[in-house]
Scaffold this active site. Structure first.
Site, PDB file in Angstrom:
ATOM      1  N   HIS A 291      12.332  -5.446  -3.740  1.00 23.19           N
ATOM      2  CA  HIS A 291      11.500  -5.248  -4.919  1.00 23.19           C
ATOM      3  C   HIS A 291      10.718  -6.530  -5.196  1.00 23.19           C
ATOM      4  O   HIS A 291      11.303  -7.567  -5.496  1.00 23.19           O
ATOM      5  CB  HIS A 291      12.380  -4.898  -6.117  1.00 23.19           C
ATOM      6  CG  HIS A 291      11.601  -4.522  -7.341  1.00 23.19           C
ATOM      7  ND1 HIS A 291      10.948  -3.322  -7.460  1.00 23.19           N
ATOM      8  CD2 HIS A 291      11.363  -5.193  -8.489  1.00 23.19           C
ATOM      9  CE1 HIS A 291      10.356  -3.262  -8.628  1.00 23.19           C
ATOM     10  NE2 HIS A 291      10.581  -4.394  -9.280  1.00 23.19           N
ATOM     11  N   ASP A 293       7.975  -7.817  -7.670  1.00 23.35           N
ATOM     12  CA  ASP A 293       7.129  -7.598  -8.838  1.00 23.35           C
ATOM     13  C   ASP A 293       5.730  -8.116  -8.528  1.00 23.35           C
ATOM     14  O   ASP A 293       5.548  -9.298  -8.199  1.00 23.35           O
ATOM     15  CB  ASP A 293       7.703  -8.321 -10.058  1.00 23.35           C
ATOM     16  CG  ASP A 293       8.914  -7.598 -10.624  1.00 23.35           C
ATOM     17  OD1 ASP A 293       8.924  -6.358 -10.590  1.00 23.35           O
ATOM     18  OD2 ASP A 293       9.843  -8.269 -11.095  1.00 23.35           O
ATOM     19  N   ASP A 403      12.142   0.293 -11.501  1.00 22.23           N
ATOM     20  CA  ASP A 403      12.211  -0.751 -12.518  1.00 22.23           C
ATOM     21  C   ASP A 403      11.281  -0.507 -13.696  1.00 22.23           C
ATOM     22  O   ASP A 403      11.122  -1.376 -14.545  1.00 22.23           O
ATOM     23  CB  ASP A 403      11.883  -2.113 -11.874  1.00 22.23           C
ATOM     24  CG  ASP A 403      12.300  -3.288 -12.741  1.00 22.23           C
ATOM     25  OD1 ASP A 403      13.264  -3.152 -13.516  1.00 22.23           O
ATOM     26  OD2 ASP A 403      11.660  -4.351 -12.656  1.00 22.23           O
ATOM     27  N   HIS A 619       4.338  -2.724 -13.778  1.00 24.48           N
ATOM     28  CA  HIS A 619       5.306  -2.551 -14.862  1.00 24.48           C
ATOM     29  C   HIS A 619       5.792  -3.838 -15.517  1.00 24.48           C
ATOM     30  O   HIS A 619       6.671  -3.781 -16.392  1.00 24.48           O
ATOM     31  CB  HIS A 619       6.510  -1.730 -14.367  1.00 24.48           C
ATOM     32  CG  HIS A 619       7.349  -2.411 -13.339  1.00 24.48           C
ATOM     33  ND1 HIS A 619       7.344  -2.049 -12.013  1.00 24.48           N
ATOM     34  CD2 HIS A 619       8.223  -3.439 -13.423  1.00 24.48           C
ATOM     35  CE1 HIS A 619       8.180  -2.800 -11.342  1.00 24.48           C
ATOM     36  NE2 HIS A 619       8.739  -3.656 -12.170  1.00 24.48           N
TER      37      HIS A 619
END
Length: 1136
Positions: A291, A293, A403, A619
């Site tokens: 993951h 971001d 997430d 997000h």
């Protein structure tokens, strides 16, 4: 005589103390076998056979890029490098430093299984080959994500020399928080020291023993104490510790043999084939994931580097671990990689083709699941899926948002429309009040569409592949009665990194142990996420045996993200609307332009704008939970979108409205016209400048200001017209007025509604036609300040206890600024702390929509100079309305949420997300708040609130500080919500007319009619008008128009799509949101040469219709392929 043969092996006498152990002490002992106080004599002492550094072995040359620039490999290699050494310090934060490394390897090291270069800059880094191919990432420091070893190819060891290039970046995996707290604002002056640049020979047997021992210890710490395996693992680990003798190489091999008591004889030699033994169907399915971001505690440009580091590392691991499968989402990150690291992108393409590198998600980024509009969510999938298909020849089958801070109930329909039926998430495991009841279930959206959803019981997307993780996949599974498998999503994440070798080694050992013992769940490797879901689908009989969750997946956490960073929320909403308008105007221009005109639909410009908006919907960006540097970048993107869209609109209007000019320009044109960007008939009051050349427009205004500098014009357009034109007050108008006693009492009124501000508060709201007071006696409304101190996640959270700390604010210095008849308005000022809030409250002589019985709304235009910390500004009205539920707009529909706290599920929704409106209604009447840029709402009992501004200080110390301009409206309406015009009013409120001026009498020559419009059910809304995606492919020969509609009230609807006679429609197709054809629709030709098409909608259904209107003209330019060059705002050689 007894002749039994007694066994003499069991002694008759026993004078010993026995073998009884103190289990807890033995278990605690295991922590001393690696590192710590005894590292000089425990296993740590034998992990390396040789270590060499210094100029005789390692030659280091460095070049530091100036400022915050991020040069490419090729650019860096042109620079002048200087000598460097271990211990040198580099910085400050976010700077990049390039190293040329030349290694001299002792000849006798050829005897060893592996030789490594250990490079630890205490920050992140990337190792390149000398010709610029990214080889792997480096994560410095001593955290759990440490990865500092680079394996030297055997041939280089034999040759005795090796060279690489390294780019180190002065940030950690989680940025550079100034005080060590992860979410603290960044320290912009952090320096990092080169801790290691060593040639090393690892003792491979010792490392494997370390992994053996680690797994044994995890088993002992995880499984219940009364199981055979738990005790066996503890005994075996204890035996290893007893047998260890530092300095004896053969001793390590003997201890590995002891570990086989748990893992099985010869298990190591089986390698990845260990997964072929034991149970055929594993209870836990492992998939590696990283993951990253797209921005959070670091800016976008750093993410580009993180992506290359992380993904190259996973490819490296695939070469050593054949079972390793890596799932990867976010088309934007792939595009960055394609543009900036082409050699790595080609390696990834090969791994995708071989089935080791898996594409998931189908979206442009892992976006916020609450605030993007319905059309923006469509574009996330449209741009994402088309990118994956264009580069890899395949689309994604599984939607993936692990997430995101809650998920709209519009998603199931959109996921299915995007060609997917599976969905993975897990964020609801963070709920801070209620535990979500399911792990594997059918998620059913507002329209009835369903997706097969798995919310991993491991409760994370960054699992470390431990025994505890695997075991939790079963022990925490909430639906074992209907589905007994869990997805283990493992690998370091958020800041990237992905799986480490130790994780893959641990999983092999866990599988080996579960092959021998049944107390540990079996784990499998080597399959895909899709295969995991396919097995569930089959075993659950196409989902029929699974539980169902209907409606949104509301996250009981991070509720402050609906409001944090108000300017970003505004940038998102305004950009979405601008792009919708550009596409509509540009499409109409290609259809209505004069024959032979050279206007070209600006597909590439539109795509670039959409990609910027979609990127900012990540997000941690749109929610307002990133560092300040991210918002500098995001604001720049929104400014670029605004400038580009303004130019695109101007280009199109110059064709649609020849000789026209924007209203605020210095043009000497005499007549106003406006483009109506909606499909609704509407009336609008437009503020018109009357100074200078604009004085020519005075005859078209209904009301002028006292100083004559501006006036108000009334514009009218029918629903099937392109043009809105000025008109005078007409019979249905309700002239507005304002009354004051000259002090602290002001009344705004027209023939429909009335609002009273007295002693600084809103004390009365009346429906004049019905004579109904809407504010309970003795109550008042207005601005309210709340203390805003969440338990930890500052920018993310607002906690329920903030509601206990309200401070009502009073309007002061109220004065009349417009007296009617078209607009009546008062201006107020509110001072609080270091902040000033100027609000203009206005009432117009028109109703919110043209629907019969519609009421006018009171508009609140705010200009705020905000300098508070940890305060929450809201606007509230107590209403004489009783309902258990309030209604909030969501994507392509609405959601209803409780106004009470009957259960903890109800109480948890004390702050919620809405889009263009929030409404509280009972039978016969209701009041709505309309919003043009705010997303946070609440309804506590009969008190309706809209959230306006927050003031968190982490991770952005200056969040929301400074000037803000925003608006909201209070809209009374007759009838309950389902009988109201609130959705239409919210749509119009967010869709201002594009007002222009033209030379006198020119308006009569303007094309007045839309080429398509809807007739029939008022609950069906035409949302999007655009050109078809395939029009711009080289193989296309058609011109197509895409129309996207949705049912807004949750009921069935039947409409006729009317196609004007001047529009030569050849065929009509129903498509999905990716514009794949579902089927052809029948057209009915009418006597006047036009055509009609009947469309049936179920509640909240989204329909996409494609019109084929003719052969593609030569003046429609194809999209230009820009694969080789970044046209995004961030390039490799620009500053952050």
């Amino acid at each position: 005589m007894c002749s039994h043969n007694h066994n003499q092996a069991y002694p008759e006498l026993n004078y010993g103390s026995g073998a009884k152990w103190i289990k807890s002490l033995t278990q605690n002992r295991l922590s001393t076998f690696l590192g710590g106080h005894f590292e000089g004599v425990n296993l740590s002492s034998v992990l390396y056979t040789h270590r060499a550094d210094g100029a005789n072995f390692v030659d280091l040359q460095v070049w530091s890029a100036p400022g915050l620039t991020k040069p490419s490999f090729r650019e860096a290699m042109k620079q002048e490098f200087k000598p460097a050494k271990k211990g040198d310090s580099f910085g400050p934060s976010w700077t990049n430093h390039w190293w040329k490394v030349t290694l001299k390897i002792p000849s006798y090291w050829q005897q060893y299984e592996r030789v490594q270069f250990e490079f630890d800059p205490d920050c992140e880094a990337m190792i390149f080959s000398t010709d610029g191919v990214p080889l792997q990432g480096i994560t410095g420091g001593y955290g759990g994500d440490r990865r500092v070893e680079h394996i030297i190819p055997p041939q280089a060891v034999r040759d005795g020399h090796y060279a690489v290039v390294i780019e180190s970046s002065c940030n950690g995996m989680f940025g550079v928080p100034w005080n060590g707290d992860t979410i603290a604002p960044p320290d912009m002056n952090r320096y990092f020291s080169l801790a290691s640049a060593d040639l090393v020979v690892p003792n491979q047997d010792a490392w494997h023993l370390m992994w053996d021992f680690g797994t044994l210890r995890e088993i002992a710490d995880t499984l219940p104490g009364n199981t055979v395996l738990q005790n066996k693992a503890l005994v075996t680990a204890n035996k290893i510790m007893n047998a260890f003798k530092s300095g004896d190489p053969e001793n390590v091999n003997r201890m590995r043999g002891i570990a086989e008591d748990v893992f099985g004889k010869g298990w190591q030699a089986k390698g990845d084939k260990i997964y072929n033994e034991g149970p055929k169907s594993a209870q836990v399915v492992g998939i590696s994931y990283c993951h990253i971001d797209t921005a959070w505690l670091w800016p976008y440009s750093v993410t580009q580097q993180k992506t290359a580091r992380s993904w190259s590392t996973q490819i490296d691991l695939m070469e050593r671990y054949p079972e390793h499968r890596f799932a990867c989402s976010q088309a934007q990150q792939f595009k960055w990689l394609e543009e900036q690291y082409p050699p790595l992108f080609e390696r990834i393409k090969k791994k995708v083709a071989s089935g080791q590198f898996h594409l998931i998600g189908g979206s442009w980024v892992e976006n916020d699941g609450n605030m993007p509009s319905g059309e923006a969510l469509v574009r996330q999938f449209l741009y994402g899926q088309r990118y994956f298909e264009s580069r890899f020849g395949k689309r994604c089958d599984t939607a993936w948002l692990p997430d995101s801070f809650g998920l709209t109930a519009a998603y199931p329909q959109l996921i299915r429309e995007a060609g997917m039926k599976y969905f993975f998430t897990q964020k609801l495991s963070w709920n801070n009040i209620n535990r979500f009841p399911h792990s594997t279930f059918n998620w059913v959206g507002i329209d009835g569409s369903q997706v097969l959803c798995h919310m991993t019981p491991v409760d994370t997307y960054t699992a470390q592949a431990t025994v505890g993780d695997v075991n939790k996949g079963v022990t925490n599974h909430k639906n074992l009665e209907s589905s007994a498998t869990a997805l283990l999503v493992f690998g370091n994440g958020d800041g990237g990194g992905g799986a480490l070798a130790k994780m893959l080694e641990n999983l092999r050992r866990i599988r080996a142990a579960s092959n021998e013992y049944r107390e540990l769940p079996s784990v499998s490797m080597g399959s895909s996420v899709e295969e995991f879901f396919e097995d569930i689908e089959k075993e659950s009989k196409e989902g029929t045996t699974l539980p169902v969750w209907k409606g949104e997946l509301y996250l009981e956490f991070h509720r402050g993200t609906y409001t944090s960073h108000g300017s970003i929320k505004k940038g998102n909403r305004k950009s979405e609307i601008l792009l919708r308008d550009v596409e509509r105007v540009a499409t109409l221009t290609t259809l209505l332009k004069p024959k032979g005109h050279s206007y070209v639909y600006p597909k590439q410009d539109i795509d670039e704008c959409w990609e910027k908006v979609l990127l900012n919907q990540f997000h941690d960006v749109l929610p307002g939970s990133a560092i300040g540097m991210v918002y500098d970048d995001a604001e720049k993107l929104y400014a670029e979108v605004r400038e580009a869209c303004t130019g695109l609109l101007e280009d199109a209007f110059n064709v649609l409205f020849p000789q026209s000019s924007p209203l605020m320009s210095s043009s000497k044109s005499e007549t106003m016209v406006a483009f109506n960007p909606t499909s609704f008939e509407r009336h609008d009051v437009v503020k018109v400048p009357l100074s200078g050349n604009a004085a020519r427009l005075k005859a078209q205004v209904v009301q002028a200001s006292a100083d004559g500098k501006y006036g108000y014009a009334l514009m009218h357009s029918r629903g099937n017209e392109v043009v809105a034109q000025p008109t005078g007050l007409f019979a249905n108008c309700v002239p507005a007025s304002v009354y004051t006693n000259g002090a602290d009492h002001f009344v705004l009124r027209n023939g429909k509604v009335q609002l009273t501000i007295s002693e600084g508060k809103i004390r009365s709201l009346i429906d004049v036609k019905l004579g109904r007071e809407l504010i309970p006696k003795g109550r008042s409304g207005g601005l309210v300040i709340f203390e805003d101190r969440p338990n930890y996640w500052d920018a993310w959270d607002v906690e329920i206890h903030h509601l206990e700390t309200s401070t009502p604010l009073s309007f002061s210095q109220v004065r009349v600024v417009a007296a009617g008849p078209l607009r009546a308005a008062v201006q107020t000022k509110v001072k609080y702390g270091k902040s000033t809030i100027d609000i203009t409250i206005s009432l117009d002589a028109i109703t919110a929509t043209v629907k019969s019985g519609s009421r006018s709304f009171f508009n609140f235009d705010a200009v705020v100079d905000w300098h508070e910390r940890h305060k929450f500004l809201k606007f509230e009205l107590p209403l004489d309305i009783n309902s258990n539920y309030a209604t909030y707009e969501s994507q392509f529909g609405f959601v209803q949420r409780p106004t009470h706290k009957n259960t903890t599920l109800d109480a948890a929704q004390f702050e919620v997300c809405g889009h263009k409106f929030a409404d509280l209604s009972e039978y016969g009447y209701g009041v709505a708040f309309l919003s043009e840029s705010k997303y946070g709402f609440a309804c506590e009992g009969n008190v309706l609130r809209i959230s306006l501004l927050r003031a968190a200080t982490a991770p952005d110390a200056e969040q929301d500080q400074g000037r803000h301009e925003f608006s909201w409206a209070v809209m009374p309406h007759v009838g309950s919500f389902l009988e109201s015009d609130v959705p239409m009013a919210g749509f119009i409120y967010n869709s201002p007319l594009h007002v222009r001026t033209v030379p006198g009498q020119s308006e009569s020559r303007l094309s007045p009619t839309l080429p398509f419009w809807l007739e029939g059910a008022p609950n069906v809304i035409l949302e999007t008008v655009k050109r078809g995606e395939d029009d711009f492919e080289a193989k296309s020969s058609d011109t197509t128009v895409i129309l996207r509609m949705y049912e807004a009230f949750g009921g069935h609807g039947s409409v006729k799509l009317r196609l004007g006679r001047h529009l030569a429609v050849k065929r009509v197709y129903l498509t999905n949101i990716l514009e794949d054809t579902k089927g052809e629709l029948g057209l009915v030709r009418t006597a006047d040469g036009s055509s009609t098409l009947k469309l049936e909608f179920r509640g909240f259904e989204v329909k996409t219709v494609k019109l084929v209107v003719g052969t593609k003209e030569s003046d429609i330019a194809p999209t230009i392929d820009t694969h080789s060059r970044s046209d995004s705002w961030v390039t490799v050689d620009e500053e952050l």
